[in-house]
Design a protein around this motif. Structure first.
Motif, PDB file in Angstrom:
ATOM      1  N   GLY A 124      87.500   0.373 102.150  1.00  0.00           N
ATOM      2  CA  GLY A 124      88.666   0.773 102.930  1.00  0.00           C
ATOM      3  C   GLY A 124      88.772   2.257 103.191  1.00  0.00           C
ATOM      4  N   ALA A 140      90.192   3.895 106.646  1.00  0.00           N
ATOM      5  CA  ALA A 140      91.508   4.542 106.625  1.00  0.00           C
ATOM      6  C   ALA A 140      91.410   5.989 107.090  1.00  0.00           C
ATOM      7  CB  ALA A 140      92.095   4.472 105.217  1.00  0.00           C
ATOM      8  N   ILE A 192      93.515  -3.907 104.850  1.00  0.00           N
ATOM      9  CA  ILE A 192      93.333  -2.519 105.276  1.00  0.00           C
ATOM     10  C   ILE A 192      93.656  -2.368 106.764  1.00  0.00           C
ATOM     11  CG2 ILE A 192      90.876  -2.780 105.803  1.00  0.00           C
ATOM     12  CD1 ILE A 192      92.632   0.328 104.328  1.00  0.00           C
ATOM     13  N   GLN A 196      97.306  -1.826 106.966  1.00  0.00           N
ATOM     14  CA  GLN A 196      97.635  -0.457 106.541  1.00  0.00           C
ATOM     15  C   GLN A 196      97.332   0.532 107.672  1.00  0.00           C
ATOM     16  OE1 GLN A 196      99.060  -2.165 103.762  1.00  0.00           O
ATOM     17  NE2 GLN A 196      99.025  -0.009 103.226  1.00  0.00           N
ATOM     18  N   PRO A 254      93.223   3.010 101.341  1.00  0.00           N
ATOM     19  CA  PRO A 254      92.552   2.206 100.316  1.00  0.00           C
ATOM     20  C   PRO A 254      93.374   2.079  99.034  1.00  0.00           C
ATOM     21  CG  PRO A 254      91.553   4.378 100.456  1.00  0.00           C
ATOM     22  CD  PRO A 254      92.489   4.262 101.631  1.00  0.00           C
TER      23      PRO A 254
END
Length: 547
Positions: free
Chosen positions: A89, A93, A232, A235, A262
């Motif tokens: 992740g 990210a 993820i 997110q 993450p």
């Protein structure tokens, strides 16, 4: 080229394009998120993103794998899950926060191509309705227990209540997440602390539960947990609104990106452990506890009853469940609607409106709930994990190896039509092979002895194949063009996407530099959405010949 369109070259926008423009400007659906819109601080973005992981599915997942495989194997499985999720992740990210684009736009330029990433959108959309159904089932259990609402009606209520909350996108969602998080934390942490302090023997009971350690069993447990790998992407739907990274906010920027990107897995793993802990307590202390130990509402109700009056215990348990499930399911519904809309718009070159696919996503989730998916949860999640891992790890591998180490993939992300090939075999083939072989292993197609190792198969193939295929193809399928025809720089002095504004001559709206390219037939600029909905490729730049 000149970036000032003449009035002669500005045809009236079609009605469908006007509608698409208005809606996508609400929270830049399907687009680069411009700095003019990104007014939130790093802290607000992080809290909003982490608010989306308030779900109680982690408690159910932890309980299920613990009951099935024992505490030791479950804890090791959760540990494996956390390491894989964090490592895979992190590059995703970072790219989302740094370049302000969602995971679909990242995926396009990270080995899949403009149309090739449609398949990953379908995988992600599947994630959102599977977990919407799981979270909605938990909410319905709470409504049945606390208010006597029949499950079938609870499923419908938990679905319909989400629709109005998701209509207005990021502005409403960020407010909801920030204001509900403190209450959620108190309601979730309080019973666990009480149990550990007042019943210290519950810790030893928890550690001794189930069979001894076995590596294959640990991997089976990890495989169920790894179904959450696509979280993820949700997110990232928040992280794309991070402010520009500057020397002044660098530390805050990195902290927010790591925690909300993450870092979500740290909180997720802790919730799985707590869910397992509560399940073991319920099995040991409550008559008939084995039948309800994997249901979060019962877990919390039994603990609350230990130190609160019965009516208050029931009220708090139901409130916790409702808050948790609303917090996560607004994110599931929002992200799922984006994924479906993105795929449909690219394939048909028509923008139907995000609300159409919001309804579609919720309808699919409702059907799953009514089919009682909760009873075969481990199988669903174990199967899905293979697809999710193949996608996420392939993209992470492309970023780390092909972009930074081998320099075969362009370092900066590209997502615009005309700049990318339709399909890039590097990511597309890698994901197909990794998912296909791991699913075959998962269902015992290559023998029962290696069935537990399907997560390792998915991860291993997804990690290794992208650099291999990038070397074999010499990276020539990443960019269809290297020049977008505009002479303005794409990035500022700190490496952030430029805030320079251009006007799209099709929809007549202003957009920032990264969302724009030159138009093939006019001496003007065109935005990425108008390129996506261009049915005759009138605005799409021609390919350039690569040496």
């Amino acid at each position: 080229m000149s970036v000032e369109p003449s009035l002669d070259h500005r045809p009236a926008a079609e009605p469908s394009q006007s509608a698409a423009t208005r809606e996508t400007l609400e929270d830049y659906t399907l687009r680069f998120a411009p700095r003019s819109y990104r007014r939130w601080s790093t802290g607000v973005v992080a809290v909003s993103a982490l608010g989306g992981i308030a779900y109680l599915a982690d408690f159910a997942i932890g309980a299920n794998i613990g009951i099935a495989y024992g505490t030791t194997n479950a804890l090791w499985g959760i540990g494996i899950f956390a390491v894989v999720i964090f490592a895979s992740g992190l590059p995703l990210a970072y790219y989302a926060a740094r370049y302000n684009i969602d995971l679909d736009l990242i995926t396009r330029g990270s080995g899949f191509g403009y149309y090739g990433s449609v398949v990953t959108n379908v995988i992600f959309a599947s994630f959102t309705f599977i977990f919407f159904a799981l979270e909605g089932s938990i909410m319905a259990q709470g409504l049945e227990l606390g208010l006597g609402v029949p499950l079938w009606l609870g499923y419908a209520v938990s679905t319909l209540v989400i629709f109005p909350l998701v209509i207005y996108g990021m502005k409403v969602l960020s407010t909801l997440q920030v204001w509900t998080t403190p209450l959620w934390l108190i309601l979730m942490v309080l019973p666990f602390v009480y149990l550990v302090v007042s019943h210290p023997d519950s810790v030893s009971t928890f550690l001794d539960y189930g069979p001894d350690a076995n590596f294959g069993t640990m991997l089976l447990a990890a495989g169920v947990c790894l179904s959450l790998i696509a979280q993820i992407a949700e997110q990232i739907d928040y992280l794309r609104f991070m402010p520009p990274k500057t020397p002044e906010n660098s530390r805050r920027w990195w902290t927010a990106m790591l925690l909300a990107g993450p870092g979500w897995v740290i909180f997720g793993a802790l919730k799985q452990v707590v869910g397992l802990f509560l399940a073991v307590y319920v099995i040991a202390q409550v008559d008939g506890g084995a039948a309800i130990a994997n249901q979060p509402v019962h877990q919390f109700l039994e603990i609350y009853r230990g130190f609160l009056p019965g009516w208050l215990a029931m009220t708090l348990a139901v409130v916790l469940v409702v808050i948790s499930q609303v917090k996560i399911n607004v994110t599931n519904a929002y992200s799922g609607s984006l994924a479906w809309t993105n795929s449909y718009t690219r394939l048909t070159r028509h923008y139907p409106g995000r609300l159409v696919f919001l309804a579609v996503n919720l309808l699919i989730a409702l059907v799953l709930m009514e089919a009682n998916m909760f009873d075969f949860l481990n199988t669903i999640l174990g199967f899905y994990a293979n697809c999710g891992m193949a996608w996420i790890v392939v993209v992470a591998s492309d970023i780390v190896f092909n972009k930074y180490l081998l320099k075969l993939s362009p370092l900066h992300p590209e997502f615009r039509r005309g700049m990318l090939y339709a399909v890039n075999p590097v990511g597309f083939v890698s994901m197909g092979v990794a998912a296909g072989v791991s699913i075959l292993v998962f269902f015992g197609g290559l023998g029962s002895s290696i069935r537990p190792y399907s997560p390792l198969v998915a991860i291993g193939l997804a990690l290794v194949l992208p650099p291999v295929l990038a070397v074999v193809t010499r990276g020539k399928y990443y960019l269809r063009r290297t020049d977008d025809g505009l002479d303005l720089p794409m990035y500022d002095e700190h490496g952030n996407p430029s805030g320079a504004v251009l006007t799209c001559h099709v929809c007549r709206q202003d957009y920032e530099r990264p969302d724009m390219t030159a138009c093939e037939t006019h001496d003007a600029a065109v935005c990425s959405l108008c390129l996506s909905t261009d049915k005759v490729a009138d605005h799409v730049l021609p390919a350039t010949v690569h040496s």
